[in-house]
Design an enzyme around this catalytic site. Structure first.
Site, mmCIF file in Angstrom:
data_model
loop_
_atom_site.group_PDB
_atom_site.id
_atom_site.type_symbol
_atom_site.label_atom_id
_atom_site.label_comp_id
_atom_site.label_asym_id
_atom_site.label_seq_id
_atom_site.Cartn_x
_atom_site.Cartn_y
_atom_site.Cartn_z
ATOM 1 N N GLU A 193 -5.077 1.699 2.734
ATOM 2 C CA GLU A 193 -4.982 0.535 3.621
ATOM 3 C C GLU A 193 -5.082 0.938 5.083
ATOM 4 O OE1 GLU A 193 -3.037 -2.292 6.348
ATOM 5 O OE2 GLU A 193 -2.402 -0.251 5.867
ATOM 6 N N GLU A 194 -4.538 2.103 5.426
ATOM 7 C CA GLU A 194 -4.386 2.460 6.830
ATOM 8 C C GLU A 194 -5.702 2.705 7.564
ATOM 9 O OE1 GLU A 194 -1.904 2.051 8.503
ATOM 10 O OE2 GLU A 194 -0.092 2.277 7.298
ATOM 11 N N HIS A 205 0.825 -1.211 0.000
ATOM 12 C CA HIS A 205 0.000 0.000 0.000
ATOM 13 C C HIS A 205 0.856 1.257 0.000
ATOM 14 C CE1 HIS A 205 0.397 0.969 4.383
ATOM 15 N NE2 HIS A 205 0.399 -0.346 4.549
ATOM 16 N N ASP A 251 -0.385 4.446 0.974
ATOM 17 C CA ASP A 251 -0.717 5.439 1.997
ATOM 18 C C ASP A 251 0.077 5.207 3.275
ATOM 19 O OD1 ASP A 251 -2.294 3.043 2.245
ATOM 20 O OD2 ASP A 251 -3.564 4.059 3.710
ATOM 21 N N ASP A 302 3.362 -6.829 4.398
ATOM 22 C CA ASP A 302 2.928 -5.776 5.313
ATOM 23 C C ASP A 302 2.752 -6.298 6.730
ATOM 24 O OD1 ASP A 302 2.193 -3.215 6.041
ATOM 25 O OD2 ASP A 302 0.095 -3.456 5.469
ATOM 26 N N HIS A 326 4.219 2.924 12.308
ATOM 27 C CA HIS A 326 3.441 3.930 13.045
ATOM 28 C C HIS A 326 4.228 4.587 14.184
ATOM 29 C CE1 HIS A 326 -0.723 2.249 11.667
ATOM 30 N NE2 HIS A 326 0.200 2.065 10.739
ATOM 31 N N ASP A 362 6.470 0.888 6.705
ATOM 32 C CA ASP A 362 5.043 0.605 6.504
ATOM 33 C C ASP A 362 4.453 1.523 5.444
ATOM 34 O OD1 ASP A 362 2.438 -0.277 6.846
ATOM 35 O OD2 ASP A 362 2.075 1.003 8.584
#
Length: 409
Positions: A160-161, A93, A95, A189, A383, A126
């Site tokens: 995705e997030e 992903h 984003d 991921d 994150h 990520d």
């Protein structure tokens, strides 16, 4: 052929740095979290992909009125194999989450900083590490003039997030013909620092909101009201019986090998100490083993809520902000076996199929009947402030993906 591809991948260190530097400079934060979306990053990646030897490159735009240009882009890039009826997809992903408290960062989160093996920046691990690994695996095949037995495809998703509404969920619902019945998916991921987690299953996710309604009154005259907080507290304790009812274990999900039912968030009720609340709201986070159905858990919750209503003469409203069942991928599926073999060959470790309590996009694919493996060798920086990716892991995973592609027949 394998040695030739691995040798080629080892020459891509600067390519890793260049790709990461350019992607980190494109803050692909969701427009629903104050960002502009993935458009800038997608434009950069398209410029890279179109210079390579892909046989097909196209974009699936999903409408989102809050996004830049009104769409969220999802990129497909295919490198044909000997059998075009079978595709190995590497799905990453574009984003990223917002950087959070900037005071916790030692560097600018949207400016790449390279220190030894580490590349710092928001999104570097990520999910850009996996994205780059997937890209370098096919780049090596192209540079070495190798065609795999299957078609190798990249699917670079949006959104995705925060739920995949404008990403894989929309693609499966509106563009389902993108995929074939013989296809399989690698989702880079998720993983662990040892590189041993081959994730093939997720627990069902069930978030339950409870609104307990009694009658507000002054704390000095409790007889004239009905304390929703007290009833709510008893309900929280009683919900612990779910552990006894749904008590099966599955070693695939070790160390959390059972279903979990944990009270979490509680909303504010009254602002002062001397008022008995008439309403109390709290949440239960349930991660349910796939051998159970969420519907059965909710039926048991309804019985418990009814008993509390009767005991305390309150009303209990039960809502489900998230209610998702997740099918597992068969541990004997070809893509699972090939991933284990490739990981062992590259990292000289002992990979094994595992399940997780969290949710990944793999669940969307599995629920549609596609075998999906979530795999990466990660330092678990997603994150976090000062997020970084490992160049060594990026190149290692590229070898893993290339080796799987060479044997996916």
């Amino acid at each position: 052929m394998e040695k030739e591809l691995f040798k080629k991948i080892d020459t891509y260190k600067q390519t890793v740095i260049d790709l990461q530097t350019n992607m980190i400079a494109c803050p692909a934060v969701s427009p629903h979290q104050g960002g502009k979306g993935e458009n800038a990053k997608a434009a950069y990646l398209l410029s890279v992909l179109k210079k390579m030897k892909f046989d097909e490159v196209y974009v699936i735009n999903i409408k989102d009125s809050k996004a830049q240009d009104g769409v969220r882009p999802n990129i497909v890039a295919k490198y044909y194999g000997e059998n075009k009826q079978k595709t190995l997809w590497v799905m990453a992903h574009m984003d990223v989450v917002p950087p959070g408290d900037l005071a916790l960062w030692k560097t600018d989160p949207f400016k790449a900083v390279v220190k030894g093996d580490k590349i710092y920046g928001r999104g570097s691990e990520d999910n850009q590490q996996g994205l780059v690994s997937g890209l370098l695996a096919v780049k090596a095949m192209m540079d070495c003039n190798v065609r795999p037995p299957c078609t190798y495809a990249l699917l670079l998703n949006a959104d995705e997030e925060i739920g995949s509404t404008y990403g894989i969920d929309a693609i499966l619902k509106k563009h389902g013909k993108t995929f074939g019945k013989n296809d399989a998916f690698l989702v880079p991921d998720g993983g662990n620092p040892e590189g041993t987690m081959v994730e093939i299953a997720e627990k069902n996710m069930l978030w339950v909101k409870f609104t307990v309604s009694g009658r507000q009154t002054h704390a000095s005259t409790p007889h004239s009201g009905n304390n929703a907080h007290r009833a709510s507290a008893h309900l929280v304790v009683k919900l612990g019986d779910l552990y006894k009812k749904f008590n099966k274990k599955d070693k695939l999900f070790a160390p959390e090998s059972t279903s979990t039912f944990e009270p979490t968030k509680r909303e504010a009720n009254v602002p002062n100490v001397n008022t008995i609340p008439g309403t109390d709201v709290f949440y239960l986070d349930c991660r349910v083993l796939p051998c159970y159905k969420n519907a059965d858990v909710l039926a048991e919750i309804a019985k418990i809520a009814k008993s509390i209503e009767k005991q305390f003469k309150v009303k209990v409203k039960v809502e489900t902000p998230i209610n998702e069942n997740s099918k597992p991928t068969d541990k004997n599926a070809a893509v699972v076996k090939l991933t284990q073999a490739a990981v062992k060959a590259v990292y000289k470790n002992a990979p094994r199929p595992m399940g997780v309590g969290g949710g990944t996009v793999g669940a969307y694919l599995r629920n549609q009947g596609y075998p999906a493996v979530v795999y990466s060798k990660l330092d678990d920086m997603a994150h976090q402030p000062n997020e970084y990716s490992s160049i060594k892991n990026t190149l290692g995973d590229a070898k893993v993906f290339a080796l799987i592609a060479l044997n996916f027949k």
